[in-house]
Enzyme design. Structure first.
Site, PDB file in Angstrom:
ATOM      1  CE  LYS A  13      56.552  40.049  27.652  1.00 45.66           C
ATOM      2  NZ  LYS A  13      55.126  39.832  27.976  1.00 45.66           N
ATOM      3  NE  ARG A  85      55.457  45.811  28.132  1.00 40.61           N
ATOM      4  CZ  ARG A  85      56.052  44.922  28.942  1.00 40.61           C
ATOM      5  NH1 ARG A  85      57.344  44.917  29.106  1.00 40.61           N
ATOM      6  NH2 ARG A  85      55.320  44.036  29.571  1.00 40.61           N
ATOM      7  NE  ARG A 124      53.149  38.255  36.897  1.00 38.90           N
ATOM      8  CZ  ARG A 124      53.461  38.881  35.782  1.00 38.90           C
ATOM      9  NH1 ARG A 124      54.412  38.411  34.990  1.00 38.90           N
ATOM     10  NH2 ARG A 124      52.814  39.967  35.423  1.00 38.90           N
ATOM     11  NE  ARG A 157      54.199  42.335  38.358  1.00 37.55           N
ATOM     12  CZ  ARG A 157      54.700  42.013  37.160  1.00 37.55           C
ATOM     13  NH1 ARG A 157      55.647  41.083  37.055  1.00 37.55           N
ATOM     14  NH2 ARG A 157      54.279  42.610  36.078  1.00 37.55           N
ATOM     15  NE  ARG A 168      50.385  44.149  33.126  1.00 39.89           N
ATOM     16  CZ  ARG A 168      50.765  43.043  33.758  1.00 39.89           C
ATOM     17  NH1 ARG A 168      50.102  42.620  34.800  1.00 39.89           N
ATOM     18  NH2 ARG A 168      51.804  42.367  33.341  1.00 39.89           N
TER      19      ARG A 168
HETATM   20  P1  B4P Z   1      55.622  35.684  33.097  1.00 40.81           P
HETATM   21  O1  B4P Z   1      56.739  34.888  32.555  1.00 40.81           O
HETATM   22  O2  B4P Z   1      55.873  36.433  34.386  1.00 40.81           O
HETATM   23  O3  B4P Z   1      55.005  36.680  32.015  1.00 40.81           O
HETATM   24  P2  B4P Z   1      55.589  37.942  31.212  1.00 40.81           P
HETATM   25  O4  B4P Z   1      55.125  37.739  29.819  1.00 40.81           O
HETATM   26  O5  B4P Z   1      57.069  38.071  31.425  1.00 40.81           O
HETATM   27  O6  B4P Z   1      54.908  39.166  31.993  1.00 40.81           O
HETATM   28  P3  B4P Z   1      54.665  40.737  31.892  1.00 40.81           P
HETATM   29  O7  B4P Z   1      54.576  41.140  30.461  1.00 40.81           O
HETATM   30  O8  B4P Z   1      53.462  40.934  32.737  1.00 40.81           O
HETATM   31  O9  B4P Z   1      55.740  41.555  32.713  1.00 40.81           O
HETATM   32  P4  B4P Z   1      56.781  42.753  32.743  1.00 40.81           P
HETATM   33  O10 B4P Z   1      57.416  42.552  34.037  1.00 40.81           O
HETATM   34  O11 B4P Z   1      57.623  42.743  31.510  1.00 40.81           O
HETATM   35  O12 B4P Z   1      54.407  34.680  33.330  1.00 40.81           O
HETATM   36  C1  B4P Z   1      53.183  35.105  33.920  1.00 40.81           C
HETATM   37  C2  B4P Z   1      52.646  34.016  34.844  1.00 40.81           C
HETATM   38  O13 B4P Z   1      52.320  32.869  34.072  1.00 40.81           O
HETATM   39  C3  B4P Z   1      53.645  33.549  35.905  1.00 40.81           C
HETATM   40  O14 B4P Z   1      52.925  33.313  37.108  1.00 40.81           O
HETATM   41  C4  B4P Z   1      54.190  32.234  35.364  1.00 40.81           C
HETATM   42  O15 B4P Z   1      54.545  31.325  36.388  1.00 40.81           O
HETATM   43  C5  B4P Z   1      53.002  31.708  34.561  1.00 40.81           C
HETATM   44  N1  B4P Z   1      53.427  30.964  33.395  1.00 40.81           N
HETATM   45  C6  B4P Z   1      54.430  31.301  32.532  1.00 40.81           C
HETATM   46  N2  B4P Z   1      54.507  30.387  31.536  1.00 40.81           N
HETATM   47  C7  B4P Z   1      53.506  29.478  31.783  1.00 40.81           C
HETATM   48  C8  B4P Z   1      53.066  28.299  31.108  1.00 40.81           C
HETATM   49  N3  B4P Z   1      53.667  27.865  29.985  1.00 40.81           N
HETATM   50  N4  B4P Z   1      52.018  27.623  31.619  1.00 40.81           N
HETATM   51  C9  B4P Z   1      51.400  28.043  32.758  1.00 40.81           C
HETATM   52  N5  B4P Z   1      51.776  29.144  33.446  1.00 40.81           N
HETATM   53  C10 B4P Z   1      52.817  29.849  32.962  1.00 40.81           C
HETATM   54  O16 B4P Z   1      56.011  44.188  32.715  1.00 40.81           O
HETATM   55  C11 B4P Z   1      55.394  44.803  33.824  1.00 40.81           C
HETATM   56  C12 B4P Z   1      55.168  46.307  33.618  1.00 40.81           C
HETATM   57  O17 B4P Z   1      56.435  47.025  33.555  1.00 40.81           O
HETATM   58  C13 B4P Z   1      54.451  46.771  32.353  1.00 40.81           C
HETATM   59  O18 B4P Z   1      53.030  46.661  32.450  1.00 40.81           O
HETATM   60  C14 B4P Z   1      54.916  48.270  32.273  1.00 40.81           C
HETATM   61  O19 B4P Z   1      54.225  49.104  33.187  1.00 40.81           O
HETATM   62  C15 B4P Z   1      56.359  48.203  32.707  1.00 40.81           C
HETATM   63  N6  B4P Z   1      57.279  48.040  31.557  1.00 40.81           N
HETATM   64  C16 B4P Z   1      58.077  46.948  31.339  1.00 40.81           C
HETATM   65  N7  B4P Z   1      58.759  47.093  30.195  1.00 40.81           N
HETATM   66  C17 B4P Z   1      58.404  48.307  29.673  1.00 40.81           C
HETATM   67  C18 B4P Z   1      58.758  49.002  28.470  1.00 40.81           C
HETATM   68  N8  B4P Z   1      59.617  48.500  27.582  1.00 40.81           N
HETATM   69  N9  B4P Z   1      58.178  50.205  28.220  1.00 40.81           N
HETATM   70  C19 B4P Z   1      57.317  50.754  29.112  1.00 40.81           C
HETATM   71  N10 B4P Z   1      56.929  50.141  30.261  1.00 40.81           N
HETATM   72  C20 B4P Z   1      57.463  48.916  30.546  1.00 40.81           C
END
Ligand code: B4P
Length: 216
Positions: A13, A85, A124, A157, A168
């Site tokens: 995302k 979420r 990551r 992280r 998670r």
């Molecule tokens: P990302 O792009 O970093 O993945 P994400 O889906 O955004 O991550 P996430 O859900 O963990 O994070 P958030 O910070 O929102 O990609 C992951 C990895 O994959 C990277 O290394 C990237 O390079 C690689 N990648 C991406 N696309 C790829 C592809 N096509 N092919 C190969 N590799 C690929 O959340 C973190 C924490 O914050 C939560 O657990 C929670 O504690 C808190 N939080 C955030 N929002 C919240 C909410 N609304 N309510 C309550 N808590 C919340």
């Protein structure tokens, strides 16, 4: 325009939202990034959020909802990454947008199988100073553990360590999978299989947005 990007942890995302924001000028609203900035600044919210985040739990709804309120009517348009979420967050978002005479234009769900998610999250890393994200396999910093942009320390992280990743995934199934059901029963949700390269996923995403097939 407001676009909600959904998907399990590691689905990409944030990766796709950053690209889409660069190409469209829309505001990228990542609740994870905002929370990490609060943690880095040592604010009251950051101190509270850190424990939840490190374990892989969600930060309580009331804090998240108060935190995002001021951004949702940005005139440049908003890409919601990581919010809502929980069903409560989704209902609150609907209420706030209704009150402002606004709505959600598109909801996009990225699906990726669990083994691939675990591989992505385990590789990551992030700069502790400027939050630039890296992937230790496909996009590592030029100098080990040092951010290319600001020289800050790059590390994995706490919530990308195996025990927290497992938690998670469980929290996602319990609390965020029902948000998809909430949306699917009310409006169209577009599915994107996000297992290809970041470039190919971005191509699918922009095609879906251009084709207008996501309009509600
Ligand atoms: P990302 O792009 O970093 O993945 P994400 O889906 O955004 O991550 P996430 O859900 O963990 O994070 P958030 O910070 O929102 O990609 C992951 C990895 O994959 C990277 O290394 C990237 O390079 C690689 N990648 C991406 N696309 C790829 C592809 N096509 N092919 C190969 N590799 C690929 O959340 C973190 C924490 O914050 C939560 O657990 C929670 O504690 C808190 N939080 C955030 N929002 C919240 C909410 N609304 N309510 C309550 N808590 C919340």
């Amino acid at each position: 325009m407001r676009i909600v990007l959904m998907g399990p942890p590691g689905a990409g995302k944030g990766t796709q939202a950053r690209r889409l924001s660069e190409s469209t000028g829309m505001k990228h609203l990542s609740t994870g990034d905002i929370l990490r900035a609060e943690v880095a600044a040592g604010s009251e919210l950051g101190l509270l959020a850190k424990g939840f985040m490190d374990r892989g739990d969600y930060v309580p709804d009331s804090h998240i909802i108060a935190m995002i309120q001021k951004y949702i009517d940005d005139p440049a348009g908003v890409l919601l990454d990581g919010f809502p979420r929980t069903v409560f967050q989704a209902e609150s978002l609907d209420n706030s947008l209704n009150d402002a005479g606004l709505g959600i234009d598109k909801i996009i769900h990225f699906s990726v199988d669990t083994d691939e998610l675990i591989n992505r999250l385990s590789s990551r890393a992030i700069c502790s100073k400027c939050q630039t994200p890296y992937n230790l396999i496909s996009d590592a910093p030029l100098k080990e553990d040092v951010c290319d942009k600001c020289g800050g320390k790059v590390s994995v992280r706490d919530d990308d360590k195996p025990k927290a990743i497992k938690n998670r995934m469980n929290v996602y199934e319990e609390q965020t999978a029902p948000v998809l059901d909430y949306y699917r029963s009310r409006r169209e949700v577009t599915e994107i299989v996000a297992t290809g390269s970041p470039d190919s996923v971005f191509e699918s995403l922009t095609q879906a947005i251009r084709s207008g097939e996501l309009s509600n």
